[in-house]
Design a protein around this motif. Structure first.
Motif, mmCIF file in Angstrom:
data_model
loop_
_atom_site.group_PDB
_atom_site.id
_atom_site.type_symbol
_atom_site.label_atom_id
_atom_site.label_comp_id
_atom_site.label_asym_id
_atom_site.label_seq_id
_atom_site.Cartn_x
_atom_site.Cartn_y
_atom_site.Cartn_z
ATOM 1 N N CYS A 62 41.958 40.528 32.107
ATOM 2 C CA CYS A 62 41.166 39.745 33.039
ATOM 3 C C CYS A 62 40.346 40.703 33.894
ATOM 4 O O CYS A 62 40.740 41.843 34.122
ATOM 5 N N THR A 63 39.223 40.251 34.388
ATOM 6 C CA THR A 63 38.279 41.137 35.050
ATOM 7 C C THR A 63 38.601 41.300 36.530
ATOM 8 O O THR A 63 38.707 40.306 37.258
ATOM 9 N N PRO B 262 30.997 32.842 48.317
ATOM 10 C CA PRO B 262 31.127 33.941 47.362
ATOM 11 C C PRO B 262 30.438 33.708 46.026
ATOM 12 O O PRO B 262 30.311 34.630 45.220
ATOM 13 N N GLY B 263 30.034 32.453 45.754
ATOM 14 C CA GLY B 263 29.434 32.174 44.454
ATOM 15 C C GLY B 263 30.419 32.382 43.317
ATOM 16 O O GLY B 263 30.091 32.987 42.290
ATOM 17 N N PHE B 264 31.622 31.882 43.469
ATOM 18 C CA PHE B 264 32.679 32.102 42.484
ATOM 19 C C PHE B 264 32.326 31.531 41.114
ATOM 20 O O PHE B 264 31.720 30.464 40.999
ATOM 21 N N THR B 265 32.758 32.235 40.079
ATOM 22 C CA THR B 265 32.953 31.672 38.753
ATOM 23 C C THR B 265 34.457 31.491 38.592
ATOM 24 O O THR B 265 35.243 31.916 39.444
ATOM 25 N N GLU C 247 30.519 41.444 42.034
ATOM 26 C CA GLU C 247 30.539 40.155 41.324
ATOM 27 C C GLU C 247 30.398 38.951 42.261
ATOM 28 O O GLU C 247 30.315 37.817 41.790
ATOM 29 N N LEU C 248 30.398 39.163 43.576
ATOM 30 C CA LEU C 248 30.355 38.056 44.534
ATOM 31 C C LEU C 248 29.098 38.123 45.393
ATOM 32 O O LEU C 248 28.510 39.196 45.570
ATOM 33 N N ALA D 29 40.348 36.303 40.041
ATOM 34 C CA ALA D 29 40.560 37.683 40.483
ATOM 35 C C ALA D 29 40.758 37.748 41.993
ATOM 36 O O ALA D 29 41.615 38.498 42.488
ATOM 37 N N PHE D 30 39.976 36.971 42.753
ATOM 38 C CA PHE D 30 40.121 36.962 44.208
ATOM 39 C C PHE D 30 41.496 36.458 44.621
ATOM 40 O O PHE D 30 42.170 37.053 45.466
#
Length: 317
Positions: free
Chosen positions: A165-166, A78-81, A198-199, A87-88
């Motif tokens: 939070c986003t 997912p390329g998380f930040t 975002e992912l 959020a996930f």
């Protein structure tokens, strides 16, 4: 070195990670008395045999759909930040696309040993299950600078404004499939695949209708308390062939954390051994990941906690 033991008429293999650091994957063991075996965990051996003998699942375990992980999974990296992973995990989403409300035709779950046809839910229903609500305000996280007037040559500076939070933004959805660990091994399960702005990978929500999902069987374990110095396993983290990583629930001051595992043809029983602190210590349960290498790939065998007898499910993150 592994050893093969016949105890109470049930073949088993006991693997103990000796004094290897938790999560190191180093495996050591011993043989019969007198050959250097570590006998500290004989109580684990006995209890694990009882847990394995008590494992008697209903027919649905091998004929139905019994998922061993959450119905929301990622399809790819997912390329998380830090923000998007939060959020996930919390289930914060907002939709920017029309979600079909019509239920699709029945779909097929593809197991290693066959297929099962099941009714499916609509994309709109899957999204309702996926979305766990709006995020709360996040202390100290700026969204846009807010102008404030201050003395000085230009008369203003910027200060941050605390914002929510986003959430993750859903921009598209399609029916596909996702790999899910089940009681019958890893299966390709019909799932709604949500594209998230975002992912870098879709978020999949299993599309199987609730009435076709068989719950986990009730655990069976000895009624007596667990052996002193033996701790239980909380969940599976990863399975890679014969390599199994799981989380132990240990005390904040426990030391000498040793993964313990006992293999049977129909189940794998896991736990851990610890050295308890003798002085004062904070009352806190800590998740400690440990890794063991089984004698054979896990396959469709359930992983059972030695203290409770419950089936451990997989938490990918």
């Amino acid at each position: 070195m592994r050893r093969l033991i016949a105890l109470l008429g049930l073949p088993l293999v006991l693997i103990a990670a000796g004094c290897a650091p938790a999560g190191s994957g180093r495996v050591a063991g011993g043989g019969p008395s007198g050959d250097g075996a570590d006998h500290r965990w004989e109580a684990f051996e006995q209890r694990a045999v009882e847990v394995a003998q008590g494992w008697r699942p209903a027919a649905a375990w091998s004929t139905g759909y019994v998922p061993l992980e959450a119905p929301t999974v990622l399809v790819g990296d997912p390329g998380f930040t830090a923000e998007t992973e939060q959020a996930f995990l919390a289930g914060w989403y907002r939709d920017q696309v029309e979600l079909p409300t019509a239920r699709p035709a029945d779909g097929a779950i593809r197991f290693p040993d066959g297929t099962l046809t099941v009714p499916l839910v609509s994309a709109a229903e899957a999204y309702r299950q996926l979305d766990q609500g709006d995020p709360p305000p996040c202390e100290g996280r700026p969204s846009q600078p807010r102008p404030t007037v201050e003395p000085g040559p230009d008369g203003s500076v910027s200060s941050p404004v605390t914002s929510a939070c986003t959430p993750l933004t859903v921009t598209a959805v399609k029916l596909g499939s996702a790999e899910v660990r089940t009681s019958r091994g890893v299966a390709a399960v019909p799932a709604w695949l949500f594209t998230v702005a975002e992912l870098t990978a879709p978020v999949a929500r299993v599309a199987v209708a609730p009435q076709s999902v068989t719950p986990l069987p009730e655990p069976t374990a000895p009624a007596r308390p667990g052996p002193d110095g033996v701790v239980g396993a909380q969940h599976i983290q990863t399975v890679d062939g014969a390599k199994l990583t799981y989380a132990l629930g240990v005390g904040a001051c426990d030391t000498g954390i040793t993964p313990l595992v006992q293999e049977h043809d129909n189940a794998v029983v896991v736990g851990g051994g610890v050295v308890r602190a003798t002085g004062a210590c904070i009352d806190l349960l800590k998740m400690e990941p440990v890794t063991v290498t089984l004698k054979a790939p896990l396959g469709a065998r359930p992983v059972l906690d030695v203290l409770t007898g419950r089936v451990l499910t997989q938490q990918r993150r």
